[in-house]
Design a protein around this motif. Sequence first.
Motif, short mmCIF file in Angstrom:
data_model
loop_
_atom_site.label_atom_id
_atom_site.label_comp_id
_atom_site.label_asym_id
_atom_site.label_seq_id
_atom_site.Cartn_x
_atom_site.Cartn_y
_atom_site.Cartn_z
N ARG A 1 0.89 -1.29 0.09
CA ARG A 1 -0.01 0.05 -0.11
C ARG A 1 0.85 1.13 -0.06
O ARG A 1 0.22 2.46 0.14
CB ARG A 1 -1.17 0.21 1.25
N LYS A 2 2.14 1.07 0.18
CA LYS A 2 3.16 2.26 0.21
C LYS A 2 4.23 2.09 -0.85
O LYS A 2 5.33 2.54 -0.70
CB LYS A 2 3.54 2.46 1.65
N LEU A 3 3.63 1.74 -2.13
CA LEU A 3 4.68 1.69 -3.12
C LEU A 3 5.41 2.83 -3.68
O LEU A 3 6.59 2.85 -3.91
CB LEU A 3 4.01 1.07 -4.26
N ASP B 1 9.68 7.95 -8.01
CA ASP B 1 8.66 7.88 -9.37
C ASP B 1 8.32 6.73 -10.07
O ASP B 1 7.93 6.88 -11.33
CB ASP B 1 9.14 9.07 -10.25
N SER B 2 9.18 5.58 -9.73
CA SER B 2 9.09 4.64 -10.70
C SER B 2 7.66 3.85 -10.39
O SER B 2 6.91 4.29 -9.60
CB SER B 2 9.97 3.52 -10.01
N LEU B 3 7.33 2.94 -11.32
CA LEU B 3 5.81 2.67 -11.72
C LEU B 3 5.87 1.13 -11.83
O LEU B 3 6.47 0.70 -12.46
CB LEU B 3 5.06 3.38 -12.76
N ALA C 1 11.63 -5.38 2.42
CA ALA C 1 10.31 -4.65 2.57
C ALA C 1 10.52 -3.55 3.76
O ALA C 1 9.38 -2.69 3.68
CB ALA C 1 9.41 -5.85 3.22
N GLU C 2 11.36 -3.33 4.47
CA GLU C 2 11.47 -2.11 5.37
C GLU C 2 11.55 -0.89 4.83
O GLU C 2 10.90 0.01 5.34
CB GLU C 2 12.71 -2.49 6.31
N TRP C 3 12.15 -0.69 3.88
CA TRP C 3 12.25 0.51 3.22
C TRP C 3 12.19 0.57 1.59
O TRP C 3 11.96 1.77 0.82
CB TRP C 3 13.77 1.22 3.43
N GLY C 4 11.87 -0.80 1.02
CA GLY C 4 11.65 -0.71 -0.29
C GLY C 4 13.06 -0.53 -1.26
O GLY C 4 14.07 -0.92 -0.73
N LEU C 5 13.06 0.09 -2.47
CA LEU C 5 14.20 0.43 -3.07
C LEU C 5 15.10 1.47 -2.91
O LEU C 5 16.22 1.50 -3.37
CB LEU C 5 13.64 0.63 -4.78
N PHE C 6 14.64 2.43 -1.89
CA PHE C 6 15.77 3.09 -1.45
C PHE C 6 15.42 3.81 0.13
O PHE C 6 14.45 3.72 0.48
CB PHE C 6 15.46 4.54 -2.53
#
Length: 260
Positions: free
Chosen positions: A176-178, A184-186, A255-260
């Motif tokens: 839910r927090k993509l 700005d990636s999609l 999963a903690e922070w995603g890609l950055f």
Amino acid sequence: MIEKVNPKHPDKIADRIAGAIVDLAYAKEDNPKIAVEVLIGHGMCHAIIETSAVLDEKDIEDVITRIAGNVTPDIVIVPQDTHLAKNQEEKIKCGDNGIFKGVPLTTEQKMLSVIANEIYDAYPYDGKYILNGDRLIICQSNAKTTDLKSTYPNAQINPLGDWTGGTDVDTGATNRKLGSDMGDSLTGGGLHGKDLSKADVSVNIYAFLKAQETGKTVNLVCAIGDDTIDGKPYSEIVEIAREYIHSVGGFEKFAEWGLF
């Protein structure tokens, strides 16, 4: 303009639980097929797991307790659909349809990531942060607004006053927090709770990494069953994503922070 949420935000708790369950599957098999959805809040944690790996429900309960604390688990485990499983019988091929856009991170996005990590190191509780040009908004639970103001004097901090957050206050759900995880990636899907055969995971990671390396936007599309994407064998893209996941410490850590 960018928002980041920290690992104790309810949505990230759901992502982390899903990631930890995927880690359990990879401990059982080299290339499991698994998809996990988690909904958590107000004393309950619902987890629906489609998996090729044989998982122990007690291990899943232990994951939920370790990450979320004293909540009641509601766990459903089912085998992966047989038709989807056949897609991967001969070799690793794209496990889903999707559109993917990798975008180089902006200075603003990198800056907010640093700020969010700094605040979380000092206050490891539910928090979310927005940076829009010179405007920094900090919503940090279990922290005195006056203490944060001394560190970030120009920020807007806890506009409604001091607060306590977490899953007793709010609900959380996977993916839910993509925006917080991808800038700005999609994506047409979600990053978390899935194995590497899923394009939602591997192609997103690949597109993001290529965008950072080239400094250019990367646009990709794939269909379930594709064996080549962006001129590369899909199996190669999976290995690039696998190396990245290993580098950050596994699916739960990712999963903690995603890609950055």
